[in-house]
Motif scaffolding. Structure first.
Motif, PDB file in Angstrom:
ATOM      1  N   ALA A   1       0.761  -1.304  -0.042  1.00 40.89           N
ATOM      2  CA  ALA A   1       0.075  -0.068   0.030  1.00 40.89           C
ATOM      3  C   ALA A   1       0.885   1.510   0.045  1.00 40.89           C
ATOM      4  O   ALA A   1       0.597   2.213  -0.692  1.00 40.89           O
ATOM      5  N   THR A   2       1.821   1.264   0.749  1.00 40.00           N
ATOM      6  CA  THR A   2       2.906   2.548   0.737  1.00 40.00           C
ATOM      7  C   THR A   2       3.867   2.301   0.054  1.00 40.00           C
ATOM      8  O   THR A   2       4.507   3.361  -0.701  1.00 40.00           O
ATOM      9  N   GLY A   3       4.513   1.305  -0.191  1.00 37.60           N
ATOM     10  CA  GLY A   3       5.840   1.040  -1.007  1.00 37.60           C
ATOM     11  C   GLY A   3       7.183   1.604  -0.092  1.00 37.60           C
ATOM     12  O   GLY A   3       8.066   1.875  -0.676  1.00 37.60           O
ATOM     13  N   ILE A   4       7.112   1.877   0.974  1.00 31.71           N
ATOM     14  CA  ILE A   4       8.059   2.551   1.739  1.00 31.71           C
ATOM     15  C   ILE A   4       8.118   1.776   3.229  1.00 31.71           C
ATOM     16  O   ILE A   4       7.277   1.687   3.919  1.00 31.71           O
ATOM     17  N   ALA A   5       9.330   1.230   3.342  1.00 33.63           N
ATOM     18  CA  ALA A   5       9.494   0.502   4.607  1.00 33.63           C
ATOM     19  C   ALA A   5       9.117   1.061   6.058  1.00 33.63           C
ATOM     20  O   ALA A   5       8.625   0.803   6.703  1.00 33.63           O
ATOM     21  N   HIS A   6       9.406   2.488   6.057  1.00 30.77           N
ATOM     22  CA  HIS A   6       9.306   2.814   7.494  1.00 30.77           C
ATOM     23  C   HIS A   6       7.809   3.230   7.650  1.00 30.77           C
ATOM     24  O   HIS A   6       7.481   3.809   8.688  1.00 30.77           O
ATOM     25  N   LEU A   7       7.087   3.178   6.591  1.00 29.20           N
ATOM     26  CA  LEU A   7       5.618   3.342   6.711  1.00 29.20           C
ATOM     27  C   LEU A   7       4.838   2.141   7.135  1.00 29.20           C
ATOM     28  O   LEU A   7       3.639   2.097   7.314  1.00 29.20           O
ATOM     29  N   VAL A   8       5.454   1.095   7.142  1.00 28.96           N
ATOM     30  CA  VAL A   8       4.789  -0.366   7.362  1.00 28.96           C
ATOM     31  C   VAL A   8       4.428  -0.302   8.816  1.00 28.96           C
ATOM     32  O   VAL A   8       3.237  -0.698   9.013  1.00 28.96           O
TER      33      VAL A   8
ATOM     34  N   SER B   1      10.124  -3.689   1.989  1.00 26.47           N
ATOM     35  CA  SER B   1      10.583  -4.923   3.071  1.00 26.47           C
ATOM     36  C   SER B   1      11.265  -4.389   4.301  1.00 26.47           C
ATOM     37  O   SER B   1      11.796  -3.505   4.322  1.00 26.47           O
ATOM     38  N   LEU B   2      10.745  -5.309   5.137  1.00 25.63           N
ATOM     39  CA  LEU B   2      11.383  -5.105   6.465  1.00 25.63           C
ATOM     40  C   LEU B   2      12.565  -6.069   6.709  1.00 25.63           C
ATOM     41  O   LEU B   2      12.427  -7.161   6.219  1.00 25.63           O
ATOM     42  N   THR B   3      13.411  -5.859   7.539  1.00 29.27           N
ATOM     43  CA  THR B   3      14.306  -6.887   8.049  1.00 29.27           C
ATOM     44  C   THR B   3      13.732  -7.624   8.828  1.00 29.27           C
ATOM     45  O   THR B   3      12.570  -7.204   9.819  1.00 29.27           O
ATOM     46  N   PRO B   4      14.145  -8.957   9.598  1.00 31.64           N
ATOM     47  CA  PRO B   4      13.376  -9.555  10.518  1.00 31.64           C
ATOM     48  C   PRO B   4      13.430  -8.685  11.911  1.00 31.64           C
ATOM     49  O   PRO B   4      12.288  -8.851  12.368  1.00 31.64           O
ATOM     50  N   GLU B   5      14.410  -8.040  12.088  1.00 35.29           N
ATOM     51  CA  GLU B   5      14.384  -7.174  13.311  1.00 35.29           C
ATOM     52  C   GLU B   5      13.476  -6.232  13.272  1.00 35.29           C
ATOM     53  O   GLU B   5      12.660  -6.171  14.312  1.00 35.29           O
ATOM     54  N   ALA B   6      13.312  -5.528  12.025  1.00 40.09           N
ATOM     55  CA  ALA B   6      12.143  -4.571  12.102  1.00 40.09           C
ATOM     56  C   ALA B   6      10.775  -5.079  11.982  1.00 40.09           C
ATOM     57  O   ALA B   6       9.864  -4.577  12.677  1.00 40.09           O
ATOM     58  N   PHE B   7      10.607  -6.331  11.533  1.00 41.17           N
ATOM     59  CA  PHE B   7       9.473  -6.825  11.445  1.00 41.17           C
ATOM     60  C   PHE B   7       8.998  -7.129  13.070  1.00 41.17           C
ATOM     61  O   PHE B   7       7.751  -7.314  13.442  1.00 41.17           O
ATOM     62  N   THR B   8       9.811  -7.956  13.791  1.00 39.00           N
ATOM     63  CA  THR B   8       9.707  -8.004  15.214  1.00 39.00           C
ATOM     64  C   THR B   8       9.367  -7.122  16.108  1.00 39.00           C
ATOM     65  O   THR B   8       8.242  -6.982  16.956  1.00 39.00           O
ATOM     66  N   ASP B   9       9.839  -6.036  15.639  1.00 34.68           N
ATOM     67  CA  ASP B   9       9.387  -4.520  16.202  1.00 34.68           C
ATOM     68  C   ASP B   9       7.940  -4.272  15.843  1.00 34.68           C
ATOM     69  O   ASP B   9       7.270  -3.653  16.688  1.00 34.68           O
ATOM     70  N   VAL B  10       7.574  -4.470  14.685  1.00 29.80           N
ATOM     71  CA  VAL B  10       6.321  -4.172  14.240  1.00 29.80           C
ATOM     72  C   VAL B  10       5.289  -5.223  14.944  1.00 29.80           C
ATOM     73  O   VAL B  10       4.308  -4.679  15.493  1.00 29.80           O
TER      74      VAL B  10
ATOM     75  N   HIS C   1      12.320  -9.382   4.646  1.00 31.63           N
ATOM     76  CA  HIS C   1      13.299  -9.946   3.777  1.00 31.63           C
ATOM     77  C   HIS C   1      14.802 -10.023   4.482  1.00 31.63           C
ATOM     78  O   HIS C   1      14.858  -8.932   5.312  1.00 31.63           O
ATOM     79  N   ASN C   2      15.470 -11.017   4.330  1.00 35.30           N
ATOM     80  CA  ASN C   2      16.803 -10.943   5.342  1.00 35.30           C
ATOM     81  C   ASN C   2      17.608 -10.034   4.766  1.00 35.30           C
ATOM     82  O   ASN C   2      18.543  -9.837   5.548  1.00 35.30           O
ATOM     83  N   ASP C   3      17.485  -9.391   3.512  1.00 34.47           N
ATOM     84  CA  ASP C   3      18.584  -8.582   3.154  1.00 34.47           C
ATOM     85  C   ASP C   3      17.718  -7.493   1.958  1.00 34.47           C
ATOM     86  O   ASP C   3      17.969  -7.632   0.792  1.00 34.47           O
ATOM     87  N   PRO C   4      16.989  -6.931   2.519  1.00 29.62           N
ATOM     88  CA  PRO C   4      16.196  -5.815   1.652  1.00 29.62           C
ATOM     89  C   PRO C   4      16.956  -5.334   0.525  1.00 29.62           C
ATOM     90  O   PRO C   4      16.350  -5.582  -0.712  1.00 29.62           O
ATOM     91  N   PRO C   5      18.023  -4.909   0.338  1.00 33.11           N
ATOM     92  CA  PRO C   5      18.818  -4.161  -0.423  1.00 33.11           C
ATOM     93  C   PRO C   5      18.981  -4.950  -1.675  1.00 33.11           C
ATOM     94  O   PRO C   5      19.261  -4.675  -2.787  1.00 33.11           O
TER      95      PRO C   5
END
Lengths: 335, 335, 335, 335
Positions: free
Chosen positions: A272-279, A312-321, A299-303
């Motif tokens: 919907a946003t296409g921007i990782a920090h808005l997820v 995409s989020l890293t697993p760490e960022a996803f855990t935070d979400v 993704h384990n390696d977004p870039p």
């Protein structure tokens, strides 16, 4: 259905119209004002073609009173539908997070992320084997091999899998898939929807880029009309004039759909946003608004992701979400 | 492609990026300003994923300089493509009118209208056998039987036929069809587009409801990348906030597409407006703006048409449109 | 700003362009690739007209690197701005609810609702004295008398008041108003914005129906450029193809604006959706997404409100919303 | 107006509704079906607030049968309005071209272009003295001095002038202006529209970026309701998801507006597309579709224009457009 006639309708044409309506087993409630004649159609009007009536010389406007959908309509099915995906329930108070990479790239990648998102709290695993790409020169997915890798990730992680079908001819490959996803571009692929209606498997139906909520429900109706009652709707952003985000997430769709239908509704803040920090904020907002679940790209390696890395989020960022969403859930809108 | 880096990019990440770009056979033109570092990618960037680069921590923005399409690009093919449909030429100064009913309903109907539109000046005959309908309860078309009736109408009238495919599994039924139409909802059905790329038959590709011109060209690129060079583009209205017409006809798309691509472009004023009395002025405007043809719905009995009656013309009204268009054509925009 | 030139730019024109850019005190970083020449402009480009450069024969594309706004830009002002409205702080962690009727109708009405919303937990009181109405025949507000009634309600309730200005000639009437609201239709009324820039009073600036986030920030920049730093932004829905809700609430705008600007952002779920039962879930979602406040329509008798009744809440329903929002706030997104 | 009630409306509420409707001098035509009760309102419903009725508990939907506009309505004024601008007639078969620079920059510039466009065939001269600019740092126009220069150009060329007002406080400066233009951003500046209704001077009213045709007509109704019948409508493109052109020119609006209203309609292809080479084909298309005139930007030195250079034509290119349009006009759509 209400038909408002033009002033002084031609007698013969009016008779023809009434005869035709009666031939469809409709009762007609006739109401004559000073300047305005109104026909009220009583009976099942879901098969009546509103455009056709609009085209008649003597007709001013036509207005549906009843919704054109039946099986998905909450009026006729007041309880929330709970879709059971290999024991994981969605809807009716059951909130689930579907997470995983945009596209399947390798065995290692797909199994590693499955473990990561499971550890973080996801209950369903998503990954793209067939990828709809705007350019013929972009990576088109690992296709059948990708599905096999997803099934291995399922075996290793225990998470049921969700993956997108792009054409009905590929359906035999999806036999062991737990949820078949219909992407935004296929929301009105009616031949595909009909086939999915004959399966006994949950379908995740994404809203089209420029589809109204009613059109989304009509597409779900196609699936349910075939007998498959396991439909999960997904709001994933619509196309508007605003280009700061990839799409505009229409979050009001969530509580509004809940009044229209009994089907569960999940939200995909990544596409919907296409921007990782808005997820994260949009996942929290979706939970607050009463969504039945989320679909998030991890993704384990977004870039280095082969597609859609930007969101995409890293697993760490996803855990935070997941933590942030879990803190919202007890206080979320219940309808 | 131009990559603008963020201030003070991390050294190691920059090296990785450059190595990765070089691995795609791209030369890099490096340019360091006071605060801004710019990388210019030289070489064929059509396969480079712009979203992926955007996702990198060190990247501020990415901008394509080259278009992401090749085969459809006028830069590499300056002459207009002329598509030959059984001897009827479209493009490169050849203007053609495609006309016929929204849907095939009976042998009599389809043969009668064929004669009518031929007499009025149409050179190609259209009719829907497979019909994409929002509702599962609406008439879905006569399907394979409808194609047979179209072929009979072709035999009787001598007009080549244009009809829509809804799923690639139906393609064998289209063997004797002259032009295969891809509807707006299928413009990004990439599996179907790939299959059509392997045919040696003209394809009429309609713009999606919310598709940009670049996306339309990318879909045409899918077909051409497969080897099929006979693609006709069709502008048929886009979805906007305005509800007074069914869609908003984007007529500026015609001269703009002509600068972007060598493919012929036809305009469908019937679906674009959804209102019969707007077909004539919009057909005239499309001709004036330099379109290569028109696609118009004609029905012998609009109020009884099984679909889209609201926008259909009678043969008499259609004759009037053809005359009006023919009066415009000698004065039309030539580019 | 990056200027990408066309292949083989005409020498004389290139010299003219460079001379003109230098006349604006810009340094130019020149970079010549095989086919592509790029000019990087270094210095303050906020006054450079991007359309003008685009118009030059030798220019292919122009791309801003810097944002065209300065005063509102978070880059140059990393701390959150906190706007102080008669002691009530908004922004920087201070969340406030602005509530009240769509339009001021009588002394009794306006004073009663003020007490009701204060009791429910609102900290600012809103009410329309001047009403922008699509129809010249609809109620246009009580105008100056309405402002007097709002000031009485302020005296009785102690709540600072927020009310909309429709024309700069009315500004003298707003002297005792606490926050001047600029409505969506006036977001680009630049003469009005300039005048507001000379006041020392908080301005609540609503996003236009079809305004991008950048345009919203440029309008805030007009106010700040005049010296007034007390600007509160308001997301209130944008116009899209979807008609199930009055507008489409763009909630992703909240966290995205927070990265672009230091100004506080409130959300108006009443106007965004136009449907009373969606106000609660969207208020909760806005709080979860990190908004600095809400603006909600409350009416003691919605069915008899003289405007916008469809989206108004009763004081009881509003109390329920405040409680639900307060439960979300401790868990909301903090950025 | 048709009001469709919910099943089993509460008796007391229904009585209240009926009493309230009768208090507005409306007759009510009551029609009771099995499940559906319909109220038909007979009388002048233009002042009835449709949103208010929609808000009532017992109401399912409300639908207008009559248009909410009267003075602009063709139903009550079947003949085309012809607006006379200092002897130059627009509408009712009179086609006029308004041309000139985006903004007035100097005496020499404004007088030279006036002569040039007159020689090419323009009958009205346009130029911007007050300029609405998104950025506070962009050139804001020469303002009152610019109007003086336009009046000098009028004296020298004999062409009546058209120029934009940005705020009602500037109106005294417009006394000698022949046509006052209301820009897209001011289409719903209702205070300004009311003032213009009291003038006896032609008003050129541009459609807002996201305004429906009905809203455009309601804004014209504001002007006419004040007594000023000299309103010229202008289609200038709407904002959509497509970014290849600045706006999307909605040309179907021309013939559709002609059925709704008797007012003349001109088209501005310059602002609609924002691309100089699209002005000619879109001018031709507008003429073909039955527009009453065109508004075209002409500049003697487009690359140095202080605003909107990208869409301006040179006098030579404009001459070519006029010739092409004149060739189309005898064959244009007449309704």
């Amino acid at each position: 259905m209400i038909i408002i006639l033009k002033d002084n309708p031609e007698e013969k044409q009016l008779e023809n119209l009434i005869a035709w309506l009666k031939s469809m087993d409709l009762d007609i409630h006739f109401s004559q004002g000073e300047n305005t004649t109104i026909l009220g159609l009583i009976g099942d009007t879901s098969a009546v073609d509103i455009d056709l009536i609009n085209a008649l010389d003597i007709v001013d406007t036509v207005k549906r009173v009843q919704e054109p959908y039946k099986n998905v309509n909450r009026k006729f099915h007041p309880q929330d539908t709970i879709v059971d995906v290999a024991g994981v329930k969605i809807g009716g108070g059951n909130f689930q997070i579907i997470a995983g990479p945009c596209s399947v790239e390798s065995r290692d990648q797909v199994c590693q992320i499955a473990k990561d998102v499971k550890a973080a709290g996801a209950n369903l695993y998503r990954g793209g084997a067939f990828k709809p790409r705007t350019s013929p020169y972009a990576f088109q997915g690992m296709r059948s091999e990708g599905i096999n890798l997803l099934l291995e990730a399922k075996k290793e992680s225990g998470l049921p899998i969700v993956t997108e079908v792009m054409d009905l001819s590929h359906l035999p490959l999806f036999e062991d898939v737990d949820v078949i996803q219909v992407g935004a571009r296929n929301m009105q692929n009616f031949e595909l929807l009909k086939e999915l209606g004959h399966l006994n498997k949950p379908i995740l139906l994404k809203r089209g880029l420029s589809s109204t909520l009613q059109e989304l429900l009509m597409s779900a109706e196609y699936i349910m009309a075939g007998g498959n009652e396991n439909v999960i709707l997904c709001e994933r952003g619509i196309r508007t004039f605003e280009t700061a985000t990839r799409n505009t997430l229409d979050l009001a769709a969530v509580p509004l759909l809940k009044t229209m239908t009994h089907l569960p509704i999940v939200v995909d803040p990544s596409h919907a946003t296409g921007i990782a920090h808005l997820v994260k904020p949009m996942a929290m907002a979706a939970a607050a608004a009463g969504a039945d679940g989320l679909m998030i790209e991890v993704h384990n390696d977004p870039p280095h992701a082969l597609c859609d890395g930007a969101q995409s989020l890293t697993p760490e960022a996803f855990t935070d979400v997941v933590k942030a969403v879990n803190a919202i859930l007890p206080h979320a809108y219940k309808g």
